[in-house]
Design a protein around this motif. Structure first.
Motif, PDB file in Angstrom:
ATOM      1  N   ARG A  29      -8.546  -2.143  -7.449  1.00  9.36           N
ATOM      2  CA  ARG A  29      -7.359  -1.455  -6.950  1.00  9.36           C
ATOM      3  C   ARG A  29      -6.374  -1.094  -8.058  1.00  9.36           C
ATOM      4  O   ARG A  29      -5.725  -0.047  -8.005  1.00  9.36           O
ATOM      5  CB  ARG A  29      -6.694  -2.359  -5.900  1.00  9.36           C
ATOM      6  CG  ARG A  29      -5.363  -1.871  -5.365  1.00  9.36           C
ATOM      7  CD  ARG A  29      -4.786  -2.910  -4.419  1.00  9.36           C
ATOM      8  NE  ARG A  29      -3.399  -2.631  -4.110  1.00  9.36           N
ATOM      9  CZ  ARG A  29      -2.940  -2.331  -2.902  1.00  9.36           C
ATOM     10  NH1 ARG A  29      -3.777  -2.292  -1.889  1.00  9.36           N
ATOM     11  NH2 ARG A  29      -1.662  -2.098  -2.688  1.00  9.36           N
ATOM     12  N   GLU A  75      -9.637  -2.892  -3.566  1.00  7.38           N
ATOM     13  CA  GLU A  75     -10.415  -1.860  -4.235  1.00  7.38           C
ATOM     14  C   GLU A  75      -9.917  -0.480  -3.852  1.00  7.38           C
ATOM     15  O   GLU A  75      -9.189  -0.298  -2.875  1.00  7.38           O
ATOM     16  CB  GLU A  75     -11.890  -1.980  -3.838  1.00  7.38           C
ATOM     17  CG  GLU A  75     -12.530  -3.296  -4.253  1.00  7.38           C
ATOM     18  CD  GLU A  75     -13.703  -3.655  -3.368  1.00  7.38           C
ATOM     19  OE1 GLU A  75     -14.716  -4.114  -3.906  1.00  7.38           O
ATOM     20  OE2 GLU A  75     -13.619  -3.478  -2.136  1.00  7.38           O
ATOM     21  N   ILE A  76     -10.335   0.496  -4.629  1.00  9.07           N
ATOM     22  CA  ILE A  76     -10.173   1.899  -4.274  1.00  9.07           C
ATOM     23  C   ILE A  76     -11.564   2.497  -4.123  1.00  9.07           C
ATOM     24  O   ILE A  76     -12.532   2.034  -4.727  1.00  9.07           O
ATOM     25  CB  ILE A  76      -9.347   2.680  -5.311  1.00  9.07           C
ATOM     26  CG1 ILE A  76      -9.967   2.568  -6.715  1.00  9.07           C
ATOM     27  CG2 ILE A  76      -7.898   2.236  -5.299  1.00  9.07           C
ATOM     28  CD1 ILE A  76      -9.292   3.427  -7.763  1.00  9.07           C
ATOM     29  N   MET A  91      -5.944   2.508  -9.597  1.00  2.22           N
ATOM     30  CA  MET A  91      -5.573   3.705  -8.840  1.00  2.22           C
ATOM     31  C   MET A  91      -4.704   4.660  -9.655  1.00  2.22           C
ATOM     32  O   MET A  91      -4.988   5.860  -9.727  1.00  2.22           O
ATOM     33  CB  MET A  91      -4.847   3.341  -7.542  1.00  2.22           C
ATOM     34  CG  MET A  91      -4.451   4.579  -6.735  1.00  2.22           C
ATOM     35  SD  MET A  91      -3.690   4.207  -5.137  1.00  2.22           S
ATOM     36  CE  MET A  91      -2.135   3.488  -5.667  1.00  2.22           C
ATOM     37  N   LEU A 130      -7.260   3.764  -0.612  1.00  2.00           N
ATOM     38  CA  LEU A 130      -6.732   2.505  -1.121  1.00  2.00           C
ATOM     39  C   LEU A 130      -7.051   1.385  -0.141  1.00  2.00           C
ATOM     40  O   LEU A 130      -6.700   1.455   1.037  1.00  2.00           O
ATOM     41  CB  LEU A 130      -5.219   2.627  -1.316  1.00  2.00           C
ATOM     42  CG  LEU A 130      -4.465   1.406  -1.829  1.00  2.00           C
ATOM     43  CD1 LEU A 130      -4.992   1.009  -3.208  1.00  2.00           C
ATOM     44  CD2 LEU A 130      -2.969   1.704  -1.895  1.00  2.00           C
ATOM     45  N   ILE A 188      -8.550   9.603  -3.019  1.00  2.00           N
ATOM     46  CA  ILE A 188      -8.763   8.190  -3.310  1.00  2.00           C
ATOM     47  C   ILE A 188      -8.291   7.386  -2.108  1.00  2.00           C
ATOM     48  O   ILE A 188      -7.156   7.556  -1.655  1.00  2.00           O
ATOM     49  CB  ILE A 188      -7.977   7.745  -4.564  1.00  2.00           C
ATOM     50  CG1 ILE A 188      -8.416   8.530  -5.793  1.00  2.00           C
ATOM     51  CG2 ILE A 188      -8.144   6.251  -4.793  1.00  2.00           C
ATOM     52  CD1 ILE A 188      -7.560   8.254  -7.031  1.00  2.00           C
ATOM     53  N   ALA A 245       1.263   4.014  -3.073  1.00  2.00           N
ATOM     54  CA  ALA A 245       0.825   5.403  -2.939  1.00  2.00           C
ATOM     55  C   ALA A 245       1.988   6.368  -3.123  1.00  2.00           C
ATOM     56  O   ALA A 245       1.858   7.377  -3.838  1.00  2.00           O
ATOM     57  CB  ALA A 245       0.171   5.604  -1.574  1.00  2.00           C
ATOM     58  N   ASP A 275       0.813  -1.215   0.000  1.00  2.00           N
ATOM     59  CA  ASP A 275       0.000   0.000   0.000  1.00  2.00           C
ATOM     60  C   ASP A 275       0.848   1.266   0.000  1.00  2.00           C
ATOM     61  O   ASP A 275       0.651   2.167  -0.816  1.00  2.00           O
ATOM     62  CB  ASP A 275      -0.916   0.037   1.233  1.00  2.00           C
ATOM     63  CG  ASP A 275      -2.136  -0.854   1.094  1.00  2.00           C
ATOM     64  OD1 ASP A 275      -2.281  -1.484   0.036  1.00  2.00           O
ATOM     65  OD2 ASP A 275      -2.923  -0.899   2.048  1.00  2.00           O
ATOM     66  N   LEU A 307      -3.962  10.589  -1.699  1.00  3.82           N
ATOM     67  CA  LEU A 307      -4.115   9.138  -1.714  1.00  3.82           C
ATOM     68  C   LEU A 307      -4.106   8.655  -0.272  1.00  3.82           C
ATOM     69  O   LEU A 307      -3.090   8.788   0.420  1.00  3.82           O
ATOM     70  CB  LEU A 307      -2.989   8.481  -2.514  1.00  3.82           C
ATOM     71  CG  LEU A 307      -2.850   8.912  -3.976  1.00  3.82           C
ATOM     72  CD1 LEU A 307      -1.705   8.152  -4.645  1.00  3.82           C
ATOM     73  CD2 LEU A 307      -4.148   8.688  -4.736  1.00  3.82           C
TER      74      LEU A 307
END
Length: 231
Positions: free
Chosen positions: A209, A135-136, A212, A131, A129, A30, A26, A101
Motif C-alpha cells: 500500500r 495493498e494496492i 500508492m 486501495l 489504482i 486518496a 483510505d 484512485l
C-alpha cells in the motif's frame, strides 16, 4: 438519467469511492493525491460520513440510502439505469481523468471485489489504482519501473493468458506463460526497484500500500503509455 459518456472531466487524478470496506486513512490518503471526489452509488455514504464534497455520484442509485442522496445536489446525482455493468464500471467509464484512485472496492463482498478486478481489465486504457487495507491493485501497464525495496512482495495475477519480462524480481518472469488455471505469479519478491514489461492488458499487479503515491506519480508522467482501449 444521464447519457453523456463523460460526467466528470478533470486534468488531474480523481478519487472514486465505492461501497466496499473503507479502511482507516483510505479517503484521506486518496484525496491527498486526487482531491476531486466521485462516488459510485453507495460509495456516497462514505463520502457524506467523512464530510467530503462530491463532484458526482454515479450508478443505478439503488444502493445509496435516500437520506444520503438527499444531501447531494440533484445536479450531481447521475442515475445510469442499465443493469449490464456494475456501479464501479458505470462510474469509471464516465470519468475523464489521467488516473483514478479507487477506495471501497476491496474487502467486504468477494463477488464485488472480483467484479472490480474484471472492470480494470475491461477498460485497460483507464489508469486506475484500487486501495486496500494493506495493498494496492492495478492492471499492470505495458511497462513500468516500480519503486520497490528489497523484500517487498510483488504479486502478478493473470486474468487471461499473458507473458512478460522483469528485472529486479527474485524469480524473473521471462519466458513464463501465465494463465488462469495455470501459472500465476503471486508472492514474488523485489530485490530492489523492479521493471516489468507485460505483453497484454490481462495481468493484475498487487503491491504494498505504501507505494500508492510514488506509483501514481509514475502513471501521471507524460511519457507513461497506457494500454489502448479494447476493441
Amino acid at each position: 438519467m444521464t447519457t453523456s459518456e463523460h460526467i466528470v472531466r478533470e486534468e488531474g487524478p480523481v478519487t472514486l469511492l465505492g461501497g466496499g470496506e473503507v479502511f482507516a486513512g483510505d479517503i484521506e490518503a486518496a484525496l491527498a493525491l486526487a482531491p476531486t471526489c466521485v462516488a459510485a452509488d453507495s460509495g456516497a455514504a462514505a463520502a457524506v460520513a467523512a464530510g467530503v464534497e462530491l463532484a458526482a455520484v454515479i450508478g443505478d442509485l439503488d444502493s445509496a440510502p435516500a437520506e444520503v442522496l438527499a444531501q447531494i445536489p440533484a445536479a450531481r446525482r447521475h442515475r445510469i439505469a442499465e443493469q449490464e455493468s456494475t456501479d464501479f464500471d458505470k462510474a469509471l467509464t464516465r470519468i475523464d481523468a489521467p488516473l483514478v484512485l479507487g477506495v471501497g472496492f476491496t474487502g467486504a463482498r468477494l463477488d464485488h471485489q472480483l467484479a472490480a478486478f474484471n472492470t480494470l481489465a475491461t477498460h485497460p486504457h483507464r489508469s486506475c489504482i484500487l486501495l486496500g487495507a494493506h495493498e494496492i491493485v492495478l492492471l499492470a501497464p505495458p511497462r513500468i519501473t516500480l519503486p520497490t525495496t528489497a523484500g517487498d512482495v510483488v504479486s502478478l495475477m493473470p486474468l487471461a493468458p499473458v507473458t512478460g519480462r522483469s528485472q529486479g524480481l527474485e524469480w524473473p518472469i521471462d519466458g513464463l506463460d501465465f494463465a488462469p488455471g495455470g501459472r500465476i505469479g503471486t508472492s514474488n519478491r523485489a530485490l530492489g526497484p523492479v521493471t516489468l514489461e507485460i505483453d497484454g492488458p490481462d495481468m493484475l499487479l498487487i503491491l504494498p500500500r505504501r507505494l500508492m503515491a510514488p506509483l501514481a506519480a509514475q502513471l501521471l508522467r507524460p511519457e507513461h503509455a497506457p494500454w489502448p482501449a479494447r476493441a
